[in-house]
Design a protein around this motif. Sequence first.
Motif, mmCIF file in Angstrom:
data_model
loop_
_atom_site.group_PDB
_atom_site.id
_atom_site.type_symbol
_atom_site.label_atom_id
_atom_site.label_comp_id
_atom_site.label_asym_id
_atom_site.label_seq_id
_atom_site.Cartn_x
_atom_site.Cartn_y
_atom_site.Cartn_z
ATOM 1 N N GLN A 13 0.825 -1.207 0.000
ATOM 2 C CA GLN A 13 0.000 0.000 0.000
ATOM 3 C C GLN A 13 0.865 1.265 0.000
ATOM 4 N N GLU A 14 1.931 1.231 0.777
ATOM 5 C CA GLU A 14 2.813 2.403 0.851
ATOM 6 C C GLU A 14 3.504 2.644 -0.484
ATOM 7 N N GLU B 81 0.338 3.174 -3.351
ATOM 8 C CA GLU B 81 -0.629 4.234 -3.115
ATOM 9 C C GLU B 81 -0.030 5.424 -2.369
ATOM 10 N N GLY B 82 1.222 5.290 -1.937
ATOM 11 C CA GLY B 82 1.870 6.410 -1.254
ATOM 12 C C GLY B 82 1.561 6.498 0.219
ATOM 13 N N ARG B 83 0.693 5.657 0.743
ATOM 14 C CA ARG B 83 0.371 5.697 2.163
ATOM 15 C C ARG B 83 -0.234 4.354 2.570
ATOM 16 N N ARG C 114 -3.253 2.388 4.272
ATOM 17 C CA ARG C 114 -4.680 2.649 4.453
ATOM 18 C C ARG C 114 -5.050 2.647 5.933
ATOM 19 N N THR C 115 -6.032 3.465 6.257
ATOM 20 C CA THR C 115 -6.509 3.556 7.639
ATOM 21 C C THR C 115 -7.227 2.272 8.020
#
Length: 907
Positions: free
Chosen positions: A895-896, A899-901, A903-904
């Motif tokens: 995800q990092e 998507e650059g981050r 997910r919550t």
Amino acid sequence: MRLLRALGALVALTALLLGVPAALFAWGDLGALAPSRWGTLWSGAATAGTVIAVVTLVGWACWVLLMVSTVAEVVATLSGDRVRWRVPLTGWVQPIVAGLLAAVVAGLPGVSSMERFGEHEPMTPPSIAVPSSVAESDVAAAPGSIRSSDAEPSLSSSRSVHVVADGEELWTIAENRYGDGQRWQQIAEANGLTLDSPILPGMRLVLPGVPQAQAVAGPGAPPQSAPDRVVVRAGDSLWTIAEEHLGDPERWPEIADLNRTLIIDPDEIEVGWTIVLPHAEEEDPPSPAPIPEDSEQDPWQAEPTGTPADPSATSTPTTTASPDATGAGQPPSGNTAAPATSPAPPPTQVGPPSARPHSDTDDAPLFTREPLRLLAGGLTAALAAAVSAGLVVRHRIQSDQRDLGRRPVPAGESSRRLEAVWAAQADEATEPSGVTGTTVIVGETLDEQQPVTFDLTGVTVVRGPEALTRDLLGAVCTCLASAEWSATTEVVVVGRGLAWTTALDSPMLRYAPEAAVELRAAAERAHHRRVAADELDADLAEVVVFADLLEADERDLLIEVFEDAPGMAAVVIDNPGRTPWTRHGCVIRVDDEATARVGEGAPFVPCLVGAPARRALIDLHASATTTETTRAPWWADDPPPGVSTIHNPPDILEEASMTAVDAHRDRPTLLLLGPIQLVGTRGTRPSRAVKACEEYCGWLLENPGQSSQKMAQSLMVAEATRRSNMSRLRVWLGADERGQQFLPEAYTGRIQLHPGVSSDWDELQLLIQAGVNRTPSQALVQALQLVRGEPLADAAPGLWHWAEQWRRDMIATLRDIALVLGQRSLDSDDLEVARWALKRGLACAPTDELLLSMMIRVEHRLGNRGEAERLVMLVTRLARTRGYDLRVDTVMLIQEVMEGRIRTRKA
């Protein structure tokens, strides 16, 4: 002699019971222990009278224990060992009393010898009392039991009592006594047990349907007193069993031949096994004499017996009666002659069969089929190939998902030996052609040993002795669960006889215990298939295998359900003692272990999954799929607080060293961490059998000090071939500066390489001897510099099959080294060093999730987004195709990166 021993034992027992108290009354004195003198005792002013008093008191206490033990042993003897209790503090005296009392009873008129009584600890654990309806004469002879040879049995011999040996359980008892571990339920029901009931050594279990065994005779007994079978005890070997029960230790090959479905390696038998013994009146064949290491004679070559060497040239096998469900013998199908009463003659070959013929060329056939088939537990080469391929995939997935510094629990030694045989057999297999999702391997041809396949359609009846038909059905289920072409075929196993197949861990295989319930469910599924016949996927087939005999009404319903159901097939068993089926699709008739036919077709050798193969399949699949791990031997405990590991990798790492070979070694070194090469030798390289010589060198490095017989068995080579290749290896290795050979002659019978011969794997282990997690980074770099590719990368087909667990440990160790060095380099921002280390690790384990995840992190931090995304796609595709879930840390990393981050995860 028996009477004299009895009189001596009686005198000794009388002296103990009467003489001891008489001596204590005459010379003992307890006056010094009177309450009036206690003050003197505590003050330390003890006298000689005090010592006499203490000795007298101890003597009376020992006599009381002796008397209580004697009463307990008398009660146990009079009750036939059915009434026994444990007396505290008598473990030191009760065996003495038991031995003396047994000698006294043995000397009484009309009482048989009780040589076995008292050999084991008389204080057995609480046992199941034998029902009063079972006469003492019905008790099977076993260690610790007493039986009169003059007693007349009061019941039918169709039931006996088994004394549980150390290490036995209900499954192993049923497998040894019935030939089918699934029949443990019969033993449990007859004794009021459940699967969770404790089974302790010394317990007496009623075995319904087992013929009464003969009494166990001691050493020196007449030949006709030898038992039919014996339970293996701690310390037993085939040599000692033959010496004790047959009077001749050199008759051990006969025992090995009679129990070849149970005994894989004659050097290794397990406590609790029930071993069948040959009849003493049979003339025993000559046994091979020990051969010195430097002799050219083959110790596994049997003496000439007048029978042809080619198994296909022998006469028609003798037909023997086969047990049906009730234990009664029935002649095989198609044979109207009376069953033979005399046992079949033993095979021509004795001892472990040689699997590779006498040949010195690399391109010669590696195996003779029939001996290898016996070693393989009944699996044919094609089925062994399917099983081996499935195990390799499972082990790879398991290794790719293990935690750092952990190691999956390996299978047992006997199972690993069978796995090695299957791997060697698979290399010689011919892949079946024209297969479909319901094609199964049922055997191999008699002449060319090609696989015999069968397409399951409609109803297939497997007819023959019940034990053999179940073994063939076991092969059918194993093939459906393991073969790649059956990956989309659903398999339903019905009945307790094949419940073990669930251990094959196939997502397409399920178990149903009741035939009636499954038949009704199959009828509904068949109805839906008929209704939606045009929409069915041709690859999505279903096979239902019935392991138990069906009743007449169930057979009729089965035919009605499966006869014309699209994409559905059923396999059932039948035996010659039942009314033949009036309608069926096809009949596979199993005549014996060596002959089967499809309809009226040509005979072939059936593929039968016997007891050793079943145990190995269960054990190997469990070890290949378990998530349980132990601390790896190359991993140290966590260092104490304050202890840090030095991280000092070099500034420049040469990429070219990945494929380089250090040819400047001054001592023979076997390179294993990549393509196999033997470098640093001082002799002449052989002109042939080079790969075999390298394998021999590897085996000797891993198994130092072993015998030539053990080496031949492990490598599965004929002794003459082994000797020839050992001579080539000896010349190739050469000698050191003092003229000492690097492969000395084994005059002691134990083969040992010169200490100067080593391998790159040995060098790596020296570098990480403190544990991978405690080794300085510079040493880890040196260890990874030894890597030239995947360990044993170019092992020739049929070779190195014994080293599979060794190879797995090499890969796992290198993977952990790469991860540790990579993480340290990431923490210190040495990204190029981390990349170098991870590339070395991926050369050994290219699909490992932790290595790929760390490489994604490195490429992401280096700004190589294209390479990072490629690795992300590789990781996700592997998880999807293999059917496992990615780690939470891996998912967050993806995800990092993508998507650059992260997910919550919480609202």
